[in-house]
Design a protein around this motif. Structure first.
Motif, PDB file in Angstrom:
ATOM      1  N   SER A  66       0.804  -1.226   0.000  1.00  0.00           N
ATOM      2  CA  SER A  66       0.000   0.000   0.000  1.00  0.00           C
ATOM      3  C   SER A  66       0.835   1.273   0.000  1.00  0.00           C
ATOM      4  N   LYS A  67       2.160   1.155   0.195  1.00  0.00           N
ATOM      5  CA  LYS A  67       3.026   2.322   0.194  1.00  0.00           C
ATOM      6  C   LYS A  67       4.194   2.105  -0.770  1.00  0.00           C
ATOM      7  N   LYS A  68       4.939   3.170  -1.056  1.00  0.00           N
ATOM      8  CA  LYS A  68       6.078   3.053  -1.965  1.00  0.00           C
ATOM      9  C   LYS A  68       7.197   2.206  -1.381  1.00  0.00           C
ATOM     10  N   TYR A  69       7.299   2.218  -0.048  1.00  0.00           N
ATOM     11  CA  TYR A  69       8.362   1.460   0.609  1.00  0.00           C
ATOM     12  C   TYR A  69       7.823   0.890   1.910  1.00  0.00           C
ATOM     13  N   MET A  70       7.854  -0.450   2.021  1.00  0.00           N
ATOM     14  CA  MET A  70       7.441  -1.132   3.249  1.00  0.00           C
ATOM     15  C   MET A  70       8.466  -2.229   3.513  1.00  0.00           C
ATOM     16  N   ALA A  71       8.774  -2.472   4.800  1.00  0.00           N
ATOM     17  CA  ALA A  71       9.926  -3.345   5.062  1.00  0.00           C
ATOM     18  C   ALA A  71       9.839  -4.041   6.418  1.00  0.00           C
ATOM     19  N   HIS A  72      10.836  -4.909   6.666  1.00  0.00           N
ATOM     20  CA  HIS A  72      11.183  -5.494   7.962  1.00  0.00           C
ATOM     21  C   HIS A  72      10.025  -6.155   8.721  1.00  0.00           C
ATOM     22  N   PRO A  73       9.388  -7.174   8.127  1.00  0.00           N
ATOM     23  CA  PRO A  73       8.291  -7.838   8.838  1.00  0.00           C
ATOM     24  C   PRO A  73       8.786  -8.849   9.874  1.00  0.00           C
ATOM     25  N   ASP A  74       7.932  -9.150  10.822  1.00  0.00           N
ATOM     26  CA  ASP A  74       8.112 -10.267  11.742  1.00  0.00           C
ATOM     27  C   ASP A  74       6.737 -10.874  11.970  1.00  0.00           C
ATOM     28  N   GLU A 117      -2.091   4.111  20.158  1.00  0.00           N
ATOM     29  CA  GLU A 117      -1.614   5.359  19.568  1.00  0.00           C
ATOM     30  C   GLU A 117      -0.093   5.431  19.552  1.00  0.00           C
ATOM     31  N   SER A 118       0.547   4.869  20.574  1.00  0.00           N
ATOM     32  CA  SER A 118       2.008   4.953  20.669  1.00  0.00           C
ATOM     33  C   SER A 118       2.698   4.209  19.538  1.00  0.00           C
ATOM     34  N   TRP A 119       2.030   3.266  18.913  1.00  0.00           N
ATOM     35  CA  TRP A 119       2.620   2.565  17.785  1.00  0.00           C
ATOM     36  C   TRP A 119       2.898   3.500  16.605  1.00  0.00           C
ATOM     37  N   GLU A 120       2.191   4.609  16.559  1.00  0.00           N
ATOM     38  CA  GLU A 120       2.365   5.553  15.454  1.00  0.00           C
ATOM     39  C   GLU A 120       3.766   6.172  15.462  1.00  0.00           C
ATOM     40  N   ASN A 121       4.405   6.184  16.622  1.00  0.00           N
ATOM     41  CA  ASN A 121       5.722   6.823  16.751  1.00  0.00           C
ATOM     42  C   ASN A 121       6.831   5.790  16.928  1.00  0.00           C
ATOM     43  N   SER A 122       6.624   4.592  16.414  1.00  0.00           N
ATOM     44  CA  SER A 122       7.655   3.564  16.507  1.00  0.00           C
ATOM     45  C   SER A 122       8.901   4.008  15.749  1.00  0.00           C
ATOM     46  N   GLN A 123      10.055   3.781  16.338  1.00  0.00           N
ATOM     47  CA  GLN A 123      11.319   4.254  15.777  1.00  0.00           C
ATOM     48  C   GLN A 123      12.133   3.182  15.072  1.00  0.00           C
ATOM     49  N   GLU A 124      11.644   1.931  15.116  1.00  0.00           N
ATOM     50  CA  GLU A 124      12.424   0.887  14.457  1.00  0.00           C
ATOM     51  C   GLU A 124      11.569  -0.333  14.188  1.00  0.00           C
ATOM     52  N   THR A 125      12.179  -1.281  13.468  1.00  0.00           N
ATOM     53  CA  THR A 125      11.488  -2.513  13.105  1.00  0.00           C
ATOM     54  C   THR A 125      10.901  -3.202  14.332  1.00  0.00           C
ATOM     55  N   PRO A 126       9.624  -3.560  14.307  1.00  0.00           N
ATOM     56  CA  PRO A 126       9.039  -4.293  15.428  1.00  0.00           C
ATOM     57  C   PRO A 126       9.389  -5.775  15.370  1.00  0.00           C
ATOM     58  N   THR A 127       9.633  -6.370  16.513  1.00  0.00           N
ATOM     59  CA  THR A 127       9.810  -7.816  16.608  1.00  0.00           C
ATOM     60  C   THR A 127       8.715  -8.350  17.520  1.00  0.00           C
ATOM     61  N   VAL A 128       8.153  -9.516  17.182  1.00  0.00           N
ATOM     62  CA  VAL A 128       7.002 -10.026  17.932  1.00  0.00           C
ATOM     63  C   VAL A 128       7.225 -11.491  18.287  1.00  0.00           C
ATOM     64  N   TYR A 129       6.855 -11.850  19.537  1.00  0.00           N
ATOM     65  CA  TYR A 129       7.107 -13.196  20.055  1.00  0.00           C
ATOM     66  C   TYR A 129       5.929 -13.692  20.886  1.00  0.00           C
ATOM     67  N   ARG A 130       5.799 -15.016  20.947  1.00  0.00           N
ATOM     68  CA  ARG A 130       4.845 -15.660  21.852  1.00  0.00           C
ATOM     69  C   ARG A 130       5.578 -16.031  23.134  1.00  0.00           C
ATOM     70  N   LEU A 131       4.936 -15.780  24.286  1.00  0.00           N
ATOM     71  CA  LEU A 131       5.479 -16.139  25.598  1.00  0.00           C
ATOM     72  C   LEU A 131       4.574 -17.199  26.213  1.00  0.00           C
ATOM     73  N   GLN A 132       5.148 -18.381  26.450  1.00  0.00           N
ATOM     74  CA  GLN A 132       4.400 -19.479  27.044  1.00  0.00           C
ATOM     75  C   GLN A 132       4.863 -19.677  28.483  1.00  0.00           C
ATOM     76  N   PHE A 133       3.940 -19.572  29.425  1.00  0.00           N
ATOM     77  CA  PHE A 133       4.282 -19.587  30.839  1.00  0.00           C
ATOM     78  C   PHE A 133       4.205 -21.004  31.414  1.00  0.00           C
ATOM     79  N   THR A 134       4.990 -21.215  32.455  1.00  0.00           N
ATOM     80  CA  THR A 134       5.098 -22.547  33.066  1.00  0.00           C
ATOM     81  C   THR A 134       4.448 -22.621  34.434  1.00  0.00           C
ATOM     82  N   ASP A 135       3.825 -21.526  34.880  1.00  0.00           N
ATOM     83  CA  ASP A 135       3.296 -21.499  36.249  1.00  0.00           C
ATOM     84  C   ASP A 135       1.901 -22.113  36.367  1.00  0.00           C
ATOM     85  N   ASN A 136       1.379 -22.648  35.263  1.00  0.00           N
ATOM     86  CA  ASN A 136       0.077 -23.324  35.237  1.00  0.00           C
ATOM     87  C   ASN A 136      -1.104 -22.414  35.577  1.00  0.00           C
TER      88      ASN A 136
END
Length: 447
Positions: A66-74, A117-136
């Protein structure tokens, strides 16, 4: 007078010979690396008379153009089987955007509604992860992290931001910033967190995760993520973990590490693969048997795995599928290098490596490489050996049936032109891979 002029001419000639006094003249660096010898499956050009069951391997699906330049997915795989992919609206810096695939990467039609709203001012590539807890008692969380580096001509408070979801990505907290200039331990990270790995204590997983980032001086840091009783994220004081090997770290300009846990993610050993930003040596590999407290002396990986921004996934059959931006430093690369190549390397673009953990341990080349798609250099009309290097930051997931969905950015088409038809659009695409099919195709095309 004539004698003086002669002396000056001699000095000038010596200067030209030794240093190159022509304006803007630079001396190309030598291609000092080796060549890989394992097969490479090229999925950018479909062979004639190919069995139709392999056709999908040559297909590319647009995630967002949708834009001229889009990059760095996770990407992260959601519990309902959907794939969530995040990326910035620009080169690193830019609002965090996202797309969701509900059909295993065949199409990308949905997005998260009402993002913070704070995502609008992101300064770098986002990285995203799943966190699986062990405390039941704690349900899985998703965490997205975005650093605050120093961009040219702009000020920064540094530190890194993180946003958390407790409902499988439907809603997210506003950014919370850690270790900025107002903290007791300020840092200015780049690519935070390049990797995030759940830790063990006494041989069992615990609710702690080790994250990695680097700074502009190529010091590499680790920080440990935990949560307080209210479920708020806490990050330990960033620590330089590679100081023992600072000389190598500095020569390599080591950065953007991927961390792989042995035995399909359940073992007791960690493996780091780094980007060597100086291009003076190959990517580095190092191992830890004590949950990242200490690391083995780094060694260079084989040419087959040399690249930048490695992202690894364990496959259903116990192999590793590792994507990266190709960096080629051998004689074959030199043969195809354009006259403008000055850094002693070229790129073949978006590459995946297929091999085993034992290959990483032994320094073997692996089983084979895959050129996933061609990234077009300016002026190219069809795929060539040389490809664009602005690619390779990937989001990879493995579906329940073993299908790998990998996404990256690049100039995928010479028909997608911008800037009055002088350059190509950079956008985000995905590809579906089944290793059973690529295994067979490698054998067919190399028999």
């Amino acid at each position: 007078m004539k004698k003086c002029i002669s002396v000056l001419i001699c000095i000038a000639l010596i200067c030209v010979t030794l240093y190159g006094c022509q304006k803007n003249e630079t001396v190309p660096l030598a291609f000092t690396g080796s060549d890989y010898t394992i097969p490479e499956l090229d999925l950018s050009v479909k062979p004639k008379a190919l069995d139709s069951k392999y056709n999908y391997l040559y297909d590319l699906t647009t995630v967002d153009a949708s834009k001229k330049y889009m990059a760095h997915p996770d990407s992260v795989l959601l519990k309902n089987g959907n794939i969530l992919t995040m990326y910035p609206a620009g080169h690193g810096k830019g609002a965090v955007l996202n797309k969701i695939s509900t059909d295993g990467g065949l199409t990308w039609s949905e997005s998260i509604e009402n993002t913070p709203e704070s995502w609008e001012n992101s300064q770098e590539t986002p990285t995203v992860y799943r966190l699986q807890f062990t405390d039941n008692k704690t349900s899985d969380k998703l965490i997205m992290i975005s650093a605050n580096p120093k961009w040219k001509g702009a000020e920064t408070d540094g530190g890194f931001n993180c946003s958390v979801s407790t409902d499988e990505g439907q809603s997210w907290t506003e950014f919370e910033t850690f270790y900025d200039i107002h903290s007791d331990y300020p840092v200015i990270p780049i690519v935070a967190m390049a990797s995030l790995t759940q830790l063990k204590e006494n041989g069992k997983f615990v609710d702690k995760w080790m994250g990695f980032f680097h700074d502009a001086d190529f010091y590499n840091y680790k920080t440990i993520l935990t949560f307080d009783e209210q479920g708020n994220p806490l990050w330990s004081t960033p620590e330089k973990y590679f100081s023992l090997y600072r000389e190598t770290e500095e020569k390599s300009n080591m950065c953007e590490v991927e961390c792989i846990r042995s035995e399909q993610g359940t073992g007791d050993e960690l493996c780091l693969i780094s980007r060597s930003n100086s291009k003076k040596m190959n990517s580095l590999v190092s191992f830890s048997g004590d949950e990242g407290v200490t690391w083995s002396e780094p060694v260079e990986v084989p040419a087959a795995l040399n690249g930048e921004r490695h992202k690894a996934e364990w496959t259903k059959d116990g192999r590793l599928f590792i994507t990266f931006r190709s960096i080629e430093r051998g004689s074959e690369a030199e043969k195809h290098a354009p006259e403008t190549a000055r850094g002693g390397f070229t790129s073949k673009g978006w590459i995946a490596w297929v091999g085993t953990y034992e290959d990483l341990k032994s320094g073997s080349e692996g089983q084979y490489r895959i050129k996933l798609a061609h990234i077009y250099e300016k002026g190219q009309k069809q795929p060539e050996y040389l490809a664009g290097s602005d690619t390779g930051y990937c989001g990879n997931v493995v579906l329940a049936d073993g299908t790998i969905v990998t996404s990256t950015y690049g100039k995928f088409s010479p028909d997608e032109k911008i800037n009055f038809g002088t350059d190509y659009r950079t956008y985000i695409c995905s590809k579906r891979i089944n290793l059973t099919d690529t295994d067979a195709l490698v054998n067919i095309l190399n028999s």
